[in-house]
Design a protein around this motif. Structure first.
Motif, PDB file in Angstrom:
ATOM      1  N   THR A 345       0.804  -1.219   0.000  1.00 17.13           N
ATOM      2  CA  THR A 345       0.000   0.000   0.000  1.00 17.13           C
ATOM      3  C   THR A 345       0.840   1.274   0.000  1.00 17.13           C
ATOM      4  O   THR A 345       0.289   2.360   0.115  1.00 17.13           O
ATOM      5  N   GLY A 346       2.161   1.148  -0.112  1.00 21.50           N
ATOM      6  CA  GLY A 346       3.020   2.322  -0.087  1.00 21.50           C
ATOM      7  C   GLY A 346       3.259   2.886   1.293  1.00 21.50           C
ATOM      8  O   GLY A 346       3.690   4.036   1.428  1.00 21.50           O
ATOM      9  N   SER A 347       2.991   2.096   2.336  1.00 23.94           N
ATOM     10  CA  SER A 347       3.222   2.556   3.710  1.00 23.94           C
ATOM     11  C   SER A 347       4.711   2.460   4.039  1.00 23.94           C
ATOM     12  O   SER A 347       5.356   1.461   3.707  1.00 23.94           O
ATOM     13  N   PRO A 348       5.269   3.463   4.730  1.00 19.89           N
ATOM     14  CA  PRO A 348       6.698   3.425   5.037  1.00 19.89           C
ATOM     15  C   PRO A 348       7.056   2.546   6.221  1.00 19.89           C
ATOM     16  O   PRO A 348       8.240   2.351   6.504  1.00 19.89           O
ATOM     17  N   GLY A 349       6.081   2.016   6.959  1.00 20.18           N
ATOM     18  CA  GLY A 349       6.385   1.197   8.122  1.00 20.18           C
ATOM     19  C   GLY A 349       5.160   0.425   8.565  1.00 20.18           C
ATOM     20  O   GLY A 349       4.048   0.625   8.060  1.00 20.18           O
ATOM     21  N   ALA A 350       5.375  -0.481   9.533  1.00 16.67           N
ATOM     22  CA  ALA A 350       4.268  -1.302  10.018  1.00 16.67           C
ATOM     23  C   ALA A 350       4.597  -1.822  11.408  1.00 16.67           C
ATOM     24  O   ALA A 350       5.766  -2.067  11.738  1.00 16.67           O
ATOM     25  N   SER A 364       4.812  -6.818  19.179  1.00 16.89           N
ATOM     26  CA  SER A 364       5.987  -7.663  19.400  1.00 16.89           C
ATOM     27  C   SER A 364       7.136  -7.319  18.468  1.00 16.89           C
ATOM     28  O   SER A 364       8.280  -7.669  18.744  1.00 16.89           O
ATOM     29  N   ASP A 365       6.846  -6.656  17.356  1.00 19.08           N
ATOM     30  CA  ASP A 365       7.917  -6.305  16.419  1.00 19.08           C
ATOM     31  C   ASP A 365       7.411  -5.194  15.508  1.00 19.08           C
ATOM     32  O   ASP A 365       6.217  -4.858  15.517  1.00 19.08           O
ATOM     33  N   HIS A 366       8.286  -4.636  14.727  1.00 13.37           N
ATOM     34  CA  HIS A 366       7.884  -3.590  13.777  1.00 13.37           C
ATOM     35  C   HIS A 366       8.861  -3.573  12.617  1.00 13.37           C
ATOM     36  O   HIS A 366       9.967  -4.113  12.695  1.00 13.37           O
ATOM     37  N   TRP A 367       8.404  -2.943  11.539  1.00 16.38           N
ATOM     38  CA  TRP A 367       9.265  -2.733  10.373  1.00 16.38           C
ATOM     39  C   TRP A 367       9.275  -1.233  10.059  1.00 16.38           C
ATOM     40  O   TRP A 367       8.264  -0.662   9.658  1.00 16.38           O
ATOM     41  N   HIS A 368      10.409  -0.614  10.299  1.00 19.72           N
ATOM     42  CA  HIS A 368      10.626   0.810   9.993  1.00 19.72           C
ATOM     43  C   HIS A 368       9.593   1.720  10.653  1.00 19.72           C
ATOM     44  O   HIS A 368       9.231   2.760  10.099  1.00 19.72           O
ATOM     45  N   TRP A 369       9.098   1.324  11.809  1.00 15.91           N
ATOM     46  CA  TRP A 369       8.174   2.204  12.528  1.00 15.91           C
ATOM     47  C   TRP A 369       9.005   3.145  13.393  1.00 15.91           C
ATOM     48  O   TRP A 369       9.858   2.685  14.153  1.00 15.91           O
ATOM     49  N   PRO A 370       8.778   4.452  13.292  1.00 11.19           N
ATOM     50  CA  PRO A 370       9.593   5.392  14.081  1.00 11.19           C
ATOM     51  C   PRO A 370       9.437   5.151  15.578  1.00 11.19           C
ATOM     52  O   PRO A 370       8.488   4.512  16.036  1.00 11.19           O
ATOM     53  N   ASP A 418      -2.488   7.922  18.016  1.00 10.31           N
ATOM     54  CA  ASP A 418      -1.250   8.005  17.235  1.00 10.31           C
ATOM     55  C   ASP A 418      -1.607   8.334  15.789  1.00 10.31           C
ATOM     56  O   ASP A 418      -2.164   7.491  15.075  1.00 10.31           O
ATOM     57  N   PRO A 419      -1.320   9.560  15.310  1.00  8.77           N
ATOM     58  CA  PRO A 419      -1.721   9.924  13.941  1.00  8.77           C
ATOM     59  C   PRO A 419      -0.974   9.144  12.874  1.00  8.77           C
ATOM     60  O   PRO A 419      -1.376   9.143  11.709  1.00  8.77           O
ATOM     61  N   ARG A 420       0.121   8.483  13.238  1.00  5.26           N
ATOM     62  CA  ARG A 420       0.867   7.706  12.248  1.00  5.26           C
ATOM     63  C   ARG A 420       0.139   6.419  11.876  1.00  5.26           C
ATOM     64  O   ARG A 420       0.347   5.879  10.790  1.00  5.26           O
ATOM     65  N   ALA A 421      -0.690   5.903  12.786  1.00  3.16           N
ATOM     66  CA  ALA A 421      -1.418   4.666  12.526  1.00  3.16           C
ATOM     67  C   ALA A 421      -2.520   4.933  11.507  1.00  3.16           C
ATOM     68  O   ALA A 421      -3.354   5.823  11.691  1.00  3.16           O
ATOM     69  N   TRP A 422      -2.541   4.146  10.432  1.00  2.00           N
ATOM     70  CA  TRP A 422      -3.430   4.413   9.293  1.00  2.00           C
ATOM     71  C   TRP A 422      -4.478   3.312   9.117  1.00  2.00           C
ATOM     72  O   TRP A 422      -5.668   3.572   9.033  1.00  2.00           O
ATOM     73  N   VAL A 423      -4.029   2.069   9.067  1.00  2.00           N
ATOM     74  CA  VAL A 423      -4.923   0.951   8.790  1.00  2.00           C
ATOM     75  C   VAL A 423      -4.559  -0.209   9.717  1.00  2.00           C
ATOM     76  O   VAL A 423      -3.378  -0.451   9.976  1.00  2.00           O
ATOM     77  N   VAL A 424      -5.585  -0.917  10.194  1.00  2.00           N
ATOM     78  CA  VAL A 424      -5.385  -2.139  10.971  1.00  2.00           C
ATOM     79  C   VAL A 424      -5.820  -3.321  10.101  1.00  2.00           C
ATOM     80  O   VAL A 424      -6.965  -3.373   9.656  1.00  2.00           O
ATOM     81  N   VAL A 425      -4.880  -4.237   9.860  1.00  2.00           N
ATOM     82  CA  VAL A 425      -5.142  -5.389   8.989  1.00  2.00           C
ATOM     83  C   VAL A 425      -5.094  -6.662   9.828  1.00  2.00           C
ATOM     84  O   VAL A 425      -4.027  -7.044  10.327  1.00  2.00           O
ATOM     85  N   PRO A 426      -6.226  -7.341  10.033  1.00  2.00           N
ATOM     86  CA  PRO A 426      -6.178  -8.641  10.722  1.00  2.00           C
ATOM     87  C   PRO A 426      -5.633  -9.717   9.789  1.00  2.00           C
ATOM     88  O   PRO A 426      -6.057  -9.826   8.635  1.00  2.00           O
ATOM     89  N   LEU A 439      -0.570  -0.497   9.739  1.00  2.00           N
ATOM     90  CA  LEU A 439       0.208   0.158   8.706  1.00  2.00           C
ATOM     91  C   LEU A 439       0.417   1.629   9.032  1.00  2.00           C
ATOM     92  O   LEU A 439      -0.505   2.310   9.499  1.00  2.00           O
ATOM     93  N   HIS A 440       1.623   2.103   8.758  1.00  2.00           N
ATOM     94  CA  HIS A 440       1.960   3.516   8.946  1.00  2.00           C
ATOM     95  C   HIS A 440       1.310   4.347   7.843  1.00  2.00           C
ATOM     96  O   HIS A 440       1.166   3.905   6.702  1.00  2.00           O
ATOM     97  N   ARG A 441       0.932   5.559   8.169  1.00  2.00           N
ATOM     98  CA  ARG A 441       0.312   6.439   7.184  1.00  2.00           C
ATOM     99  C   ARG A 441       1.306   6.731   6.055  1.00  2.00           C
ATOM    100  O   ARG A 441       2.463   7.079   6.309  1.00  2.00           O
ATOM    101  N   PRO A 442       0.895   6.600   4.779  1.00  2.00           N
ATOM    102  CA  PRO A 442       1.819   6.887   3.666  1.00  2.00           C
ATOM    103  C   PRO A 442       2.099   8.382   3.567  1.00  2.00           C
ATOM    104  O   PRO A 442       1.399   9.207   4.174  1.00  2.00           O
ATOM    105  N   PRO A 443       3.131   8.768   2.802  1.00  2.00           N
ATOM    106  CA  PRO A 443       3.461  10.198   2.669  1.00  2.00           C
ATOM    107  C   PRO A 443       2.296  11.044   2.185  1.00  2.00           C
ATOM    108  O   PRO A 443       2.108  12.166   2.640  1.00  2.00           O
ATOM    109  N   VAL A 444       1.511  10.520   1.248  1.00  2.00           N
ATOM    110  CA  VAL A 444       0.297  11.207   0.799  1.00  2.00           C
ATOM    111  C   VAL A 444      -0.890  10.367   1.252  1.00  2.00           C
ATOM    112  O   VAL A 444      -1.175   9.309   0.690  1.00  2.00           O
ATOM    113  N   SER A 445      -1.553  10.847   2.306  1.00  2.00           N
ATOM    114  CA  SER A 445      -2.644  10.062   2.873  1.00  2.00           C
ATOM    115  C   SER A 445      -3.847  10.088   1.941  1.00  2.00           C
ATOM    116  O   SER A 445      -4.100  11.068   1.232  1.00  2.00           O
TER     117      SER A 445
END
Length: 706
Positions: A345-350, A364-370, A418-426, A439-445
């Motif tokens: 989805t073009g999200s910079p982190g999760a 428990s873990d993250h990928w490129h989440w600030p 947390d405004p960075r949180a965009w989508v919750v995917v089960p 999913l982290h909010r993409p650069p262009v929401s």
């Protein structure tokens, strides 16, 4: 207008003649080819093949008039009316066959166009046949009818293409597009002439070029290609848009320079400098700003593509990310799953949330989440239940706006805050949620649409299958360790039972023979042996114990057989015979254990006054150890179906593991056990082992001697 040829520049007129002649020859060849094609094949390729040939023939006649009378002449407009009638006939037969008649408004427009074209054709032919009548009113009338037919024809093509069935081949649609391009060009030519008061000579003389441009669509429509819808790939479309943008930029620079030169002064240099500055600024912005690139990507996907996602490319990348990561993600499947969903989805982190023992999901873990997220943050049990039951993909922006829908998903406050949180995917495997990805909010929401939801839902199921397989492998590995422990414990319990029986017999004999010195010496030796065997059993219970094949050495058989005979002499005297110097290749303890099992079973199966023999020889490059008794024996069916199965025993209170364990140990050392038995005649158990000398001859080290 008959003298139109003299009003044009010689070069342009010559070019128009060449193009008209080429168009005439091209459409003539296409007409003959269409008529020569097999009728059955053409009927399978398109709804109205004969009408396509008629349209090609009418266009050939119109091209001939362009060559004879020059573009723009009234005779050409008369031939154009004939061509328009043929095109309208093809459109009606292709898009509105008899079972699917036109709507009322479309039928009215179509009949009006056919009537106008017919009147123009008949009136033009009469007027030119009687040339005196064609002096004043013919030219303007033909121009007006041409404009009306072009406008109406474009409406007819638009309606036909909109209602075309999915099975209509793309090349056939391209023919309709070619006719639309021809009518659109002619309409613009006439409109420019009407607005400026003079005919656009250059555009009129390029009419044969437009006719040549649509000629290939006739050929492609009648060929066996294009059965599926043709589309540019997304990279090709993006590159085409970039090239068109560059071309537009050059055109604007040229126009601004031309306008500035007309005005005089230094405006030309100023305009070109301004355009160059704007271009460099836009290029630098796209190069350096991820937000600008993301905005451009969203705009292109939104306005130039039917679907936002290039499914083939995205799915290949998604599967590749799940299958193998890079760096520290290579061995972390959970992180790779979060990354794959984010990149989709073009999200910079999760964020990745996994279930705890109580059922709630914790980060428990993250990928490129600030930084700034609490590693212990959790999704409550109620929210986990709701996500699992509803299978909803949660748009957190909609939750923040209070658009909760029919069910309250109980999204925790820390996630909404947390405004960075965009989508919750089960991440669901069948009906069980095994992970949650935020999913982290993409650069262009942007707001989620049906396509995002479908892609995330299917991708989540795909990721869940990978995670479920990984969990199953881990559970299987753990189950194997428990199974191995249980198997060892079962074998040891069997050996403990044998030791208990031996000690019980020893205690019973001690009551009767304790005063005898020979018995006491024998009892002490038996207790030492039993103690040693108990210690060996404890070692075997350790999970760090190596398998029988790991300690394979050159083992002398005769000393081992005599030790076994000494251990059981209180129960039965054995007849021991062994080939001199015979050595087997295997683990000494395992060989001893197998022989003990076989000897003990032979003693149990035979009467007290019958002998038990223990014989070893070399045969066919292997060691053969025979344990022979004259006991009750066994049926062939029992030997074949039950003897070596675990938990099957003919002894009262037996575990049924002795023969099974003996076979397992023998096979682990590269050997086996063979049985010959008959009821009432006794049994012969043959224990086969690799010969140490044969093992050394095969190029393996002889090892130490035991």
């Amino acid at each position: 207008m008959a003298g139109g040829r003299a009003l044009t520049m010689p070069t342009l007129g010559a070019l128009a003649d060449i193009l008209s002649a080429l168009a005439f020859l091209g459409y003539g060849g296409v007409t003959l080819w269409l008529l020569a094609r097999p009728r059955e094949r053409m009927a399978a390729l398109m709804p109205a093949p004969r009408w396509l040939a008629i349209a090609a023939a009418a266009t050939m006649a119109w091209s001939a008039s362009l060559y004879v009378f020059a573009p723009g002449a009234s005779q050409v407009l008369v031939a154009q009316a004939l061509r328009d009638m043929a095109i309208l006939g093809w459109l009606a037969a292709t898009f509105w066959p008899k079972p699917a008649a036109m709507a009322g408004a479309q039928r009215l427009i179509f009949r009006l166009l056919v009537t106008i074209s017919g009147i123009s054709l008949v009136a033009g032919l009469i007027a030119h046949w009687r040339s005196a009548v064609a002096s004043e009113w013919l030219g303007p009338s033909l121009v007006v009818s041409t404009m009306l037919v072009a406008i109406g024809g474009l409406l007819v093509i638009d309606g036909g293409v909109r209602r075309a069935s999915a099975g209509l081949r793309t090349p056939v649609m391209a023919v309709a597009g070619g006719f639309a391009m021809l009518w659109g060009y002619e309409l613009n030519v006439q409109l420019i002439g009407a607005m400026t008061g003079r005919a656009p000579t250059t555009l009129i003389h390029l009419l044969p070029a437009v006719a040549l441009a649509i000629l290939p669509t006739f050929v492609i429509a009648a060929m066996d290609i294009g059965r599926e819808r043709m589309r540019l790939s997304r990279p090709a479309a993006v590159r085409t848009l970039i090239l068109l943008g560059a071309a537009l930029y050059l055109v604007l620079i040229g126009l601004s320079g031309a306008v500035a030169r007309q005005l005089g002064g230094d405006y030309g240099d100023l305009a070109q400098g301004v355009f160059l500055t704007l271009a460099l600024g836009a290029g630098g912005l796209l190069l350096l700003s991820a937000r600008a690139r993301a905005w451009l990507s969203v705009m292109i996907s939104k306005h130039f593509f039917e679907h936002r996602y290039d499914y083939r490319a995205e799915w290949m990348r998604f599967t590749a990310t799940l299958a193998q990561g890079d760096g520290e993600d290579d061995r972390n499947l959970h992180r790779r799953a979060a990354r794959a969903l984010a990149e989709l989805t073009g999200s910079p982190g999760a964020l990745l949330m996994l279930p705890d023992p109580l059922g709630a999901f914790r980060v428990s873990d993250h990928w490129h989440w600030p930084a700034g997220i609490d590693e212990g943050a959790e999704l409550p049990l109620r929210s986990a239940f709701m996500l699992q039951e509803t299978r909803h993909i949660v748009d957190l922006d909609a939750e923040r706006r209070g658009e909760k829908g029919e069910q309250d998903l109980a999204i925790p406050g820390w996630l909404l805050a947390d405004p960075r949180a965009w989508v919750v995917v089960p991440v669901l495997h069948f009906h069980r949620m095994i992970a949650v990805v935020v999913l982290h909010r993409p650069p262009v929401s942007r707001a989620l649409d049906w396509e995002d939801l479908d892609v995330l839902r299917i991708a989540g199921q795909q990721a869940a299958s990978y995670l479920a397989e990984s969990h199953s492998q881990a559970a299987l590995s753990e189950a194997k360790r428990f199974d191995e422990f249980n198997r060892r414990f079962a074998f040891i319990m069997h050996d403990i039972k044998n030791l208990a029986s031996q000690l019980s017999l020893l205690a019973s004999n001690a009551e009767r023979h304790a005063e005898k010195p020979a018995f006491r010496a024998d009892m002490i030796e038996t207790l030492k042996i039993s103690s040693r065997r108990l210690s060996d059993l404890l070692v075997r219970l350790s999970p760090r114990e190596r398998g029988p094949s790991a300690d394979a050495v050159r083992t002398l058989v005769e000393p081992l057989m005599r030790d076994v005979a000494a251990e059981v002499r209180t129960r039965r005297a054995l007849f021991v015979g062994c080939q001199a110097g015979l050595a087997a290749w295997g683990d000494t303890g395992s060989i001893r254990q197998v022989v003990q099992h076989l000897v003990s079973n032979a003693i149990d199966a035979s009467a007290d006054d019958t002998p038990v023999q223990l014989i070893a020889v070399a045969e066919n490059g292997r060691v053969r150890i025979d344990v022979i008794d004259q006991g009750a024996g066994m049926t062939r069916a029992f030997v074949r179906d039950e003897l070596f199965k675990p938990f099957v025993s003919t002894k009262e209170g037996g575990f049924g593991l002795g023969a099974f364990e003996a076979l397992q140990l023998a096979q682990a050392m590269g050997g086996s056990i063979e049985v010959a038995s008959e009821p009432g005649k006794g049994s012969n158990f043959t224990f086969w082992l690799p010969l140490a000398e044969a093992h050394a001859d095969a190029g393996m080290p002889a090892g130490r001697v035991a």
